[in-house]
Design a protein around this motif. Sequence first.
Motif, PDB file in Angstrom:
ATOM      1  N   ARG A 110       0.880  -1.156   0.000  1.00  0.00           N
ATOM      2  CA  ARG A 110       0.000   0.000   0.000  1.00  0.00           C
ATOM      3  C   ARG A 110       0.920   1.209   0.000  1.00  0.00           C
ATOM      4  O   ARG A 110       1.712   1.406   0.905  1.00  0.00           O
ATOM      5  N   CYS A 111       0.799   1.993  -1.057  1.00  0.00           N
ATOM      6  CA  CYS A 111       1.671   3.153  -1.228  1.00  0.00           C
ATOM      7  C   CYS A 111       0.879   4.439  -1.109  1.00  0.00           C
ATOM      8  O   CYS A 111      -0.278   4.512  -1.530  1.00  0.00           O
ATOM      9  N   GLU A 112       1.537   5.448  -0.543  1.00  0.00           N
ATOM     10  CA  GLU A 112       1.016   6.800  -0.646  1.00  0.00           C
ATOM     11  C   GLU A 112       1.357   7.263  -2.048  1.00  0.00           C
ATOM     12  O   GLU A 112       2.460   7.018  -2.549  1.00  0.00           O
ATOM     13  N   LEU A 113       0.416   7.895  -2.684  1.00  0.00           N
ATOM     14  CA  LEU A 113       0.559   8.302  -4.076  1.00  0.00           C
ATOM     15  C   LEU A 113       0.405   9.811  -4.170  1.00  0.00           C
ATOM     16  O   LEU A 113      -0.606  10.358  -3.724  1.00  0.00           O
ATOM     17  N   LEU A 114       1.418  10.462  -4.707  1.00  0.00           N
ATOM     18  CA  LEU A 114       1.375  11.902  -4.943  1.00  0.00           C
ATOM     19  C   LEU A 114       1.109  12.112  -6.425  1.00  0.00           C
ATOM     20  O   LEU A 114       1.903  11.688  -7.273  1.00  0.00           O
ATOM     21  N   ILE A 115      -0.027  12.727  -6.731  1.00  0.00           N
ATOM     22  CA  ILE A 115      -0.463  12.907  -8.121  1.00  0.00           C
ATOM     23  C   ILE A 115      -0.388  14.381  -8.491  1.00  0.00           C
ATOM     24  O   ILE A 115      -0.865  15.239  -7.746  1.00  0.00           O
ATOM     25  N   THR A 116       0.184  14.667  -9.660  1.00  0.00           N
ATOM     26  CA  THR A 116       0.163  16.015 -10.210  1.00  0.00           C
ATOM     27  C   THR A 116      -1.044  16.116 -11.134  1.00  0.00           C
ATOM     28  O   THR A 116      -1.193  15.312 -12.063  1.00  0.00           O
ATOM     29  N   LEU A 117      -1.902  17.080 -10.855  1.00  0.00           N
ATOM     30  CA  LEU A 117      -3.125  17.260 -11.633  1.00  0.00           C
ATOM     31  C   LEU A 117      -2.912  18.204 -12.816  1.00  0.00           C
ATOM     32  O   LEU A 117      -1.930  18.945 -12.863  1.00  0.00           O
ATOM     33  N   ARG A 118      -3.858  18.183 -13.736  1.00  0.00           N
ATOM     34  CA  ARG A 118      -3.822  19.070 -14.910  1.00  0.00           C
ATOM     35  C   ARG A 118      -3.701  20.538 -14.505  1.00  0.00           C
ATOM     36  O   ARG A 118      -3.070  21.326 -15.197  1.00  0.00           O
ATOM     37  N   SER A 119      -4.315  20.903 -13.399  1.00  0.00           N
ATOM     38  CA  SER A 119      -4.306  22.290 -12.922  1.00  0.00           C
ATOM     39  C   SER A 119      -2.960  22.692 -12.325  1.00  0.00           C
ATOM     40  O   SER A 119      -2.741  23.854 -12.035  1.00  0.00           O
ATOM     41  N   GLY A 120      -2.079  21.695 -12.104  1.00  0.00           N
ATOM     42  CA  GLY A 120      -0.812  21.965 -11.436  1.00  0.00           C
ATOM     43  C   GLY A 120      -0.871  21.660  -9.955  1.00  0.00           C
ATOM     44  O   GLY A 120       0.155  21.579  -9.286  1.00  0.00           O
ATOM     45  N   ASP A 121      -2.097  21.501  -9.418  1.00  0.00           N
ATOM     46  CA  ASP A 121      -2.255  21.109  -8.015  1.00  0.00           C
ATOM     47  C   ASP A 121      -1.694  19.706  -7.832  1.00  0.00           C
ATOM     48  O   ASP A 121      -1.575  18.931  -8.794  1.00  0.00           O
ATOM     49  N   ARG A 122      -1.404  19.385  -6.591  1.00  0.00           N
ATOM     50  CA  ARG A 122      -1.005  18.019  -6.247  1.00  0.00           C
ATOM     51  C   ARG A 122      -1.957  17.506  -5.185  1.00  0.00           C
ATOM     52  O   ARG A 122      -2.406  18.266  -4.322  1.00  0.00           O
ATOM     53  N   VAL A 123      -2.245  16.223  -5.268  1.00  0.00           N
ATOM     54  CA  VAL A 123      -3.122  15.564  -4.300  1.00  0.00           C
ATOM     55  C   VAL A 123      -2.508  14.237  -3.897  1.00  0.00           C
ATOM     56  O   VAL A 123      -1.656  13.692  -4.598  1.00  0.00           O
ATOM     57  N   MET A 124      -2.980  13.745  -2.745  1.00  0.00           N
ATOM     58  CA  MET A 124      -2.488  12.473  -2.232  1.00  0.00           C
ATOM     59  C   MET A 124      -3.603  11.444  -2.270  1.00  0.00           C
ATOM     60  O   MET A 124      -4.768  11.766  -2.007  1.00  0.00           O
ATOM     61  N   SER A 125      -3.236  10.222  -2.625  1.00  0.00           N
ATOM     62  CA  SER A 125      -4.157   9.101  -2.583  1.00  0.00           C
ATOM     63  C   SER A 125      -3.373   7.892  -2.089  1.00  0.00           C
ATOM     64  O   SER A 125      -2.183   8.003  -1.768  1.00  0.00           O
ATOM     65  N   LEU A 126      -4.032   6.762  -2.043  1.00  0.00           N
ATOM     66  CA  LEU A 126      -3.377   5.492  -1.728  1.00  0.00           C
ATOM     67  C   LEU A 126      -3.553   4.572  -2.920  1.00  0.00           C
ATOM     68  O   LEU A 126      -4.566   4.628  -3.616  1.00  0.00           O
TER      69      LEU A 126
END
Length: 135
Positions: A71-87
């Motif tokens: 189970r990994c923490e996932l850092l995603i770069t969005l189209r808007s340039g924002d970043r969000v975290m998921s698993l």
Amino acid sequence: MDSDQPLPREVKVIDTASLLRLEERACELSLNQRLDPAWVRANAAPDGTHYLWPALWNSLSHRPGIPRQLRCELLITLRSGDRVMSLLDLLPDDFTPLLRVTSREEGMQVSQLLDSVPTVREWLLREGEGSSGRR
């Protein structure tokens, strides 16, 4: 499987195509932590850089045919340039060949971002509140 096996101590860096493949595989296997690939396709930056940080080993005791996952923490770069975290749950054989972050500085930056960016859920709630207030 050896339940005492340590977590991999490396951060992986992936592109959007790889992220989408990993999310689709997690969906196919019905792993617990994953995003809808359609959401990833619609929201992840097409040329974005994303990161995986192993958090724990996860087993599905009620589904013995599915091997233990990371189970990994996932850092995603969005189209808007924002970043969000998921698993994201993934099989060790899918994690191992991914490219490693090679600089300590980049790894530290990923760690700081994972601690400070909103989760996908928080981001969606914020975006929903923001758009519902516009007329």
